[in-house]
Motif scaffolding. Structure first.
Motif, PDB file in Angstrom:
ATOM      1  N   LEU A   8       0.802  -1.341   0.165  1.00 21.14           N
ATOM      2  CA  LEU A   8       0.131  -0.006   0.006  1.00 21.14           C
ATOM      3  C   LEU A   8       0.934   1.357  -0.004  1.00 21.14           C
ATOM      4  O   LEU A   8       1.877   1.164   0.414  1.00 21.14           O
ATOM      5  N   MET A   9       0.608   2.390  -0.578  1.00 19.58           N
ATOM      6  CA  MET A   9       1.038   3.683  -0.608  1.00 19.58           C
ATOM      7  C   MET A   9       0.218   4.638  -0.147  1.00 19.58           C
ATOM      8  O   MET A   9      -0.999   4.648  -0.306  1.00 19.58           O
ATOM      9  N   PHE A  10       0.750   5.557   0.756  1.00 18.28           N
ATOM     10  CA  PHE A  10      -0.007   6.660   1.222  1.00 18.28           C
ATOM     11  C   PHE A  10       0.881   7.902   0.925  1.00 18.28           C
ATOM     12  O   PHE A  10       2.126   7.858   1.094  1.00 18.28           O
ATOM     13  N   ASP A  11       0.031   9.186   0.846  1.00 16.64           N
ATOM     14  CA  ASP A  11       0.860  10.398   0.532  1.00 16.64           C
ATOM     15  C   ASP A  11       0.819  11.220   1.855  1.00 16.64           C
ATOM     16  O   ASP A  11       0.080  12.093   2.207  1.00 16.64           O
ATOM     17  N   ASN A  13       0.475  10.103   5.055  1.00 16.58           N
ATOM     18  CA  ASN A  13      -0.216   9.685   6.398  1.00 16.58           C
ATOM     19  C   ASN A  13      -0.102   8.262   6.638  1.00 16.58           C
ATOM     20  O   ASN A  13      -0.811   7.777   7.060  1.00 16.58           O
ATOM     21  N   ALA A  14       1.073   7.806   6.203  1.00 13.53           N
ATOM     22  CA  ALA A  14       1.343   6.184   6.579  1.00 13.53           C
ATOM     23  C   ALA A  14       1.533   5.810   7.788  1.00 13.53           C
ATOM     24  O   ALA A  14       0.763   4.648   8.173  1.00 13.53           O
ATOM     25  N   GLU A  16      -0.549   6.872  10.402  1.00 14.89           N
ATOM     26  CA  GLU A  16      -1.855   6.981  10.701  1.00 14.89           C
ATOM     27  C   GLU A  16      -2.425   5.791  10.270  1.00 14.89           C
ATOM     28  O   GLU A  16      -3.068   4.886  10.955  1.00 14.89           O
ATOM     29  N   ALA A  17      -2.068   5.501   9.038  1.00 16.90           N
ATOM     30  CA  ALA A  17      -2.602   4.210   8.414  1.00 16.90           C
ATOM     31  C   ALA A  17      -2.137   2.875   9.222  1.00 16.90           C
ATOM     32  O   ALA A  17      -3.022   2.048   9.271  1.00 16.90           O
ATOM     33  N   TYR A  21      -4.150   0.019  10.747  1.00 13.73           N
ATOM     34  CA  TYR A  21      -4.236  -1.349  10.573  1.00 13.73           C
ATOM     35  C   TYR A  21      -3.812  -2.264  11.571  1.00 13.73           C
ATOM     36  O   TYR A  21      -4.303  -3.395  11.856  1.00 13.73           O
ATOM     37  N   ARG A  50       8.909  11.149   7.133  1.00  8.31           N
ATOM     38  CA  ARG A  50       8.033  10.265   6.601  1.00  8.31           C
ATOM     39  C   ARG A  50       8.424   8.991   6.210  1.00  8.31           C
ATOM     40  O   ARG A  50       9.633   8.680   6.033  1.00  8.31           O
TER      41      ARG A  50
END
Length: 60
Positions: A8-11, A13-14, A16-17, A21, A50
């Protein structure tokens, strides 16, 4: 047992993701790598913090 390995890729907000999970799947974070750890933060503190890669594993 079949294994699924999603990527998965997040811009921005990884973190928080990952927290979501961990809670949703009763999982644990086994690895996190930031831009700063890779030496690619270009002196930017926000970019340095990041996440580039992380690994999340389901607890059994």
């Amino acid at each position: 047992m079949p294994t699924t390995i999603p990527y998965l890729m997040f811009d921005g907000n990884a973190r928080e993701a990952l927290d979501f999970y961990v809670e949703a799947f009763d999982a644990k974070i086994t690895q996190i790598q930031t831009y700063k750890e890779m030496g690619d933060s270009r002196g930017d503190e926000a970019l340095g913090n990041r996440i580039v890669h992380a690994r999340l594993e389901k607890k059994w």
